[in-house]
Design a protein around this motif. Structure first.
Motif, PDB file in Angstrom:
ATOM      1  N   GLN A   1      45.624   5.513  48.117  1.00 11.18           N
ATOM      2  CA  GLN A   1      45.394   6.828  47.716  1.00 11.18           C
ATOM      3  C   GLN A   1      44.362   6.470  46.488  1.00 11.18           C
ATOM      4  O   GLN A   1      44.721   6.381  45.633  1.00 11.18           O
ATOM      5  CB  GLN A   1      45.941   7.139  48.011  1.00 11.18           C
ATOM      6  N   ILE A   2      44.119   7.642  46.151  1.00 13.15           N
ATOM      7  CA  ILE A   2      43.456   7.699  44.728  1.00 13.15           C
ATOM      8  C   ILE A   2      44.410   8.614  44.401  1.00 13.15           C
ATOM      9  O   ILE A   2      44.905  10.083  45.386  1.00 13.15           O
ATOM     10  CB  ILE A   2      41.873   8.366  45.041  1.00 13.15           C
ATOM     11  N   THR A   3      44.514   9.383  42.830  1.00 12.95           N
ATOM     12  CA  THR A   3      45.653  10.393  42.324  1.00 12.95           C
ATOM     13  C   THR A   3      44.875  10.783  41.349  1.00 12.95           C
ATOM     14  O   THR A   3      44.695  10.379  40.720  1.00 12.95           O
ATOM     15  CB  THR A   3      47.061   9.672  42.696  1.00 12.95           C
ATOM     16  N   GLY A   4      45.317  11.967  41.491  1.00 16.27           N
ATOM     17  CA  GLY A   4      45.005  12.866  39.868  1.00 16.27           C
ATOM     18  C   GLY A   4      46.246  13.313  39.212  1.00 16.27           C
ATOM     19  O   GLY A   4      47.294  13.987  39.905  1.00 16.27           O
ATOM     20  N   ASN A   5      45.884  14.565  38.223  1.00 16.40           N
ATOM     21  CA  ASN A   5      46.379  15.277  37.950  1.00 16.40           C
ATOM     22  C   ASN A   5      45.459  16.609  37.690  1.00 16.40           C
ATOM     23  O   ASN A   5      44.564  16.685  37.446  1.00 16.40           O
ATOM     24  CB  ASN A   5      47.267  15.190  37.361  1.00 16.40           C
ATOM     25  N   ALA A   6      45.903  17.822  38.214  1.00 15.80           N
ATOM     26  CA  ALA A   6      45.367  19.322  37.308  1.00 15.80           C
ATOM     27  C   ALA A   6      45.667  20.574  36.726  1.00 15.80           C
ATOM     28  O   ALA A   6      47.486  20.755  36.669  1.00 15.80           O
ATOM     29  CB  ALA A   6      44.612  19.669  38.919  1.00 15.80           C
ATOM     30  N   SER A   7      45.302  21.252  36.306  1.00 15.59           N
ATOM     31  CA  SER A   7      46.538  21.895  35.004  1.00 15.59           C
ATOM     32  C   SER A   7      45.332  23.631  35.176  1.00 15.59           C
ATOM     33  O   SER A   7      44.038  23.268  34.509  1.00 15.59           O
ATOM     34  CB  SER A   7      46.896  21.650  33.879  1.00 15.59           C
ATOM     35  N   ASP A   8      45.875  24.874  35.035  1.00  6.88           N
ATOM     36  CA  ASP A   8      45.280  25.742  34.161  1.00  6.88           C
ATOM     37  C   ASP A   8      46.496  26.602  33.372  1.00  6.88           C
ATOM     38  O   ASP A   8      47.537  27.409  33.691  1.00  6.88           O
ATOM     39  CB  ASP A   8      44.535  26.165  35.236  1.00  6.88           C
ATOM     40  N   THR A   9      45.926  26.794  32.398  1.00  6.39           N
ATOM     41  CA  THR A   9      46.842  27.452  31.330  1.00  6.39           C
ATOM     42  C   THR A   9      47.148  29.141  31.919  1.00  6.39           C
ATOM     43  O   THR A   9      47.903  29.493  31.152  1.00  6.39           O
ATOM     44  CB  THR A   9      46.436  27.165  29.458  1.00  6.39           C
ATOM     45  N   VAL A  10      46.377  30.064  32.506  1.00  6.37           N
ATOM     46  CA  VAL A  10      46.399  31.053  32.618  1.00  6.37           C
ATOM     47  C   VAL A  10      46.804  31.131  33.967  1.00  6.37           C
ATOM     48  O   VAL A  10      48.512  31.370  34.684  1.00  6.37           O
ATOM     49  CB  VAL A  10      45.053  31.178  32.252  1.00  6.37           C
ATOM     50  N   SER A  11      45.613  31.734  35.191  1.00 12.13           N
ATOM     51  CA  SER A  11      45.893  31.416  36.688  1.00 12.13           C
ATOM     52  C   SER A  11      46.974  30.531  37.657  1.00 12.13           C
ATOM     53  O   SER A  11      47.328  30.353  38.236  1.00 12.13           O
ATOM     54  CB  SER A  11      45.433  32.346  37.565  1.00 12.13           C
ATOM     55  N   ASP A  12      46.780  29.170  36.759  1.00 17.51           N
ATOM     56  CA  ASP A  12      47.460  28.236  37.392  1.00 17.51           C
ATOM     57  C   ASP A  12      46.619  27.413  38.626  1.00 17.51           C
ATOM     58  O   ASP A  12      45.454  28.650  38.856  1.00 17.51           O
ATOM     59  CB  ASP A  12      48.972  28.762  37.688  1.00 17.51           C
ATOM     60  N   VAL A  13      46.564  26.442  38.820  1.00 17.34           N
ATOM     61  CA  VAL A  13      45.838  25.310  39.646  1.00 17.34           C
ATOM     62  C   VAL A  13      46.166  26.008  40.865  1.00 17.34           C
ATOM     63  O   VAL A  13      47.082  26.487  42.040  1.00 17.34           O
ATOM     64  CB  VAL A  13      46.133  23.898  39.493  1.00 17.34           C
ATOM     65  N   LYS A  14      45.227  26.621  42.113  1.00 20.09           N
ATOM     66  CA  LYS A  14      44.879  26.635  43.103  1.00 20.09           C
ATOM     67  C   LYS A  14      45.402  25.749  44.215  1.00 20.09           C
ATOM     68  O   LYS A  14      44.666  23.934  43.899  1.00 20.09           O
ATOM     69  CB  LYS A  14      43.481  26.889  44.051  1.00 20.09           C
TER      70      LYS A  14
END
Length: 212
Positions: free
Chosen positions: A82-95
């Motif tokens: 599998q391929i993996t990663g991360n995500a972030s958003d400082t205001v409304s958050d990641v969907k």
């Protein structure tokens, strides 16, 4: 404008519904706002609504970010689940479940894209699962595409629909092809004799693997 230190009431248009035009440029990113409404009627003197209605909202103008964590950049691998990663958003958050990945490789001058189910020459992205950390199963047919460099780019989306604008492309080489080697000295086979008058100074050969 938000320059007053005290509460300011503005007049709206209409009654049911009522509206008030606003200047969107005055609302700052990541700021929390409260809207109050209070009505008056036409009696003399006017009756004033005392149970004030309110709504709150936060302005989000910042795009989310994401990264590809595995495989690591410029790695040479022979297995991949599998391929993996991360995500972030400082205001409304990641969907949740909205991060897309573009997985590609070059065949000559033609770019091939993984759709999540097949390889195609039409530009495509594949869906991931997860939110703050995301994952996608490895593309099919990697063994048949051995000794190719694959490129992976992730694009996150936040809860107001803003999509990532920064480029985070990582690459890896998938290689299940065995290397080759050959003996070049002594020359020939079966008819070479060496002794005091004909010494073999060294044994040499070649080996080759284009990547690893």
């Amino acid at each position: 404008d938000f320059n007053s230190a005290s509460q300011v009431w503005l007049v709206a248009s209409g009654t049911y519904p009522w509206t008030r035009a606003i200047d969107d440029t005055k609302y700052e990113d990541a700021k929390f706002y409260v809207i109050y409404s209070s009505a008056t009627d036409r009696t003399t003197p006017a009756n004033l609504q005392t149970a004030v209605s309110s709504r709150t909202f936060t302005v989000d103008r910042s795009s989310p970010t994401s990264s590809v964590l595995a495989p690591t950049d410029n790695s040479i691998i022979k297995t991949l689940s599998q391929i993996t990663g991360n995500a972030s958003d400082t205001v409304s958050d990641v969907k949740d479940g909205a991060t897309k990945v573009m997985i590609t490789y070059l065949a000559g001058a033609t770019t091939n894209y993984w759709t999540g189910s097949i390889w195609t020459t039409t530009e495509s992205t594949a869906s991931t699962t997860g939110k703050d950390t995301w994952q996608i199963a490895a593309p099919a047919g990697l063994d048949e595409r051995s000794q190719n460099r694959f490129y992976v780019k992730s694009v996150a989306e936040d809860n107001v629909g803003l999509r990532q604008v920064t480029n985070n492309t990582k690459s890896f080489i998938y290689d299940v092809t065995a290397p080759t080697s050959a003996v070049t000295l002594p020359v020939g086979s079966g008819t070479n004799y060496y002794g005091p008058s004909k010494q073999l100074p060294t044994i040499s050969g070649t080996s080759n693997d284009p990547y690893s």
